[in-house]
Design an enzyme around this catalytic site. Structure first.
Site, PDB file in Angstrom:
ATOM      1  CE1 TYR A   1      -3.115   2.969   0.461  1.00 51.52           C
ATOM      2  CE2 TYR A   1      -3.939   1.907   2.433  1.00 51.52           C
ATOM      3  CZ  TYR A   1      -4.025   2.911   1.506  1.00 51.52           C
ATOM      4  OH  TYR A   1      -5.029   3.840   1.605  1.00 51.52           O
TER       5      TYR A   1
ATOM      6  CE  LYS B   1      -5.749   1.493  -0.784  1.00 53.67           C
ATOM      7  NZ  LYS B   1      -5.890   2.703  -1.520  1.00 53.67           N
TER       8      LYS B   1
END
Ligand SMILES: CC(=O)N[C@H](C=O)[C@@H](O)[C@H](O)[C@H](O)CO
Ligand SMILES: CC(=O)C(=O)O
Length: 309
Positions: free
Chosen positions: A139, A167
């Site tokens: 992330y 992400k």
């Protein structure tokens, strides 16, 4: 090769669900899970920023994930964000998430102290080793984490075969292309996914090559993001952009409130669907009476945009 198709689509970031006394509402969690499944989303991203993870105890986060899985297992993709900022608790949540049967775990880098790449890689690989049969998603959210994913760090992480996706919540869409390229070089054309993070530029992220999106505002207006995604797949960019503009105006409106964006969105879900998800946990600011017209206006904007689809 791993199958990244389960990551191709609209994956709302799950909201923290609280009872009136501020404790975790597993009933709220289950209701929100059922609601999102009924809306047709591809999956859910549990325990991230929108899940107020940094304000929850690891035991609470386990209870949330178990409640999600009780409704979602086998029906949609479930990604569990397990980062706790210290390695031991993160490892414990990673092992728990694998036991629950999630599709992937995800993690931000350690926050506050800016650590060297090798320390961040050790932190992530420790979590991944605790969930050896589960895919791992990096992330990248530099504006909040204080640390950006670099290419050397990504390439180091790609040595771990469980690392399947990034992400990406940084603002330059160019980052999507860079991460995607490195992932494809290591894994092959269908072996690595990148998610668009900023909801305000979902269409541009997808056009740049993001496979899907994980977003904080999807849950309050999933119809709009599902439609944008469908139009992008058909190649109808002008129509997708029209919806993107509407979604952006809705986000700007929701951000006008004194109360935190998550508080606004949970209140809209309560008004639209009777979902009782509570407020936000301090120090996030809750709604005040003056926020009422903003909430009402944002709800109307969502209803009008959905009606026009
Ligand atoms: C900084 C941040 O929280 N980014 C989220 C994840 O990428 C987004 O989904 C936002 O919640 C969304 O774009 C609203 O600003
Ligand atoms: C918004 C988002 O992706 C998160 O909750 O982490």
């Amino acid at each position: 090769m791993k199958d990244i198709n389960k990551y191709r689509g609209i994956i709302p970031a799950f909201y923290a669900c609280y009872a009136p006394d501020g404790s975790i509402s597993t009933e709220g969690v289950k209701a929100l899970t059922r609601h999102l499944i009924a809306k047709g989303v591809k999956g859910v991203y549990v325990g991230g920023s929108s899940g107020e993870c940094i304000y929850q105890h690891p035991d609470e986060r386990k209870a949330v994930l178990e409640a999600v899985m009780s409704e979602a297992k086998g029906k949609i993709t479930v990604i569990a964000h397990v980062a706790c900022n210290n390695t031991a608790d993160s490892v414990e949540l990673a092992a728990h998430a694998e036991k629950c049967g999630v599709d992937a775990i995800a993690s931000i880098p350690p926050i506050y102290f800016h650590l060297p790449n090798y320390a961040i890689a050790d932190y992530w690989n420790a979590m991944s080793a605790a969930a050896p049969n589960t895919e791992f998603i990096i992330y990248n959210i530099p504006q909040l984490a204080g640390t950006a994913l670099t290419m050397p760090l990504l390439n180091e992480m790609l040595k771990n075969p469980n690392v399947i996706a990034v992400k990406n919540s940084s603002m330059p869409t160019q980052d999507i292309q860079m991460f995607k390229d490195a992932g494809i070089q290591a894994r092959g054309a269908d072996g690595f996914a990148v998610f668009n993070g900023p909801d305000e530029q979902f269409v541009s992220g997808r056009v740049m090559g993001a496979d899907g999106g994980i977003g904080g505002t999807y849950a309050v207006m999933p119809e709009l993001f599902l439609k944008m995604n469908e139009l992008i797949e058909k190649g109808d960019i002008p129509a997708a952009r029209d919806i993107q503009y509407k979604a952006d105006r809705i986000i700007y409106k929701m951000c006008e409130a004194h109360g935190n964006l998550y508080a606004v969105m949970k209140e809209i879900l309560r008004r639209m669907y009777g979902l009782e998800l509570g407020g936000v946990r301090a120090p996030l600011p809750g709604l005040i009476p003056e926020d009422e017209p903003i909430v009402a206006e944002a709800q109307k904007m969502i209803e009008d945009a959905v009606a026009a689809l």
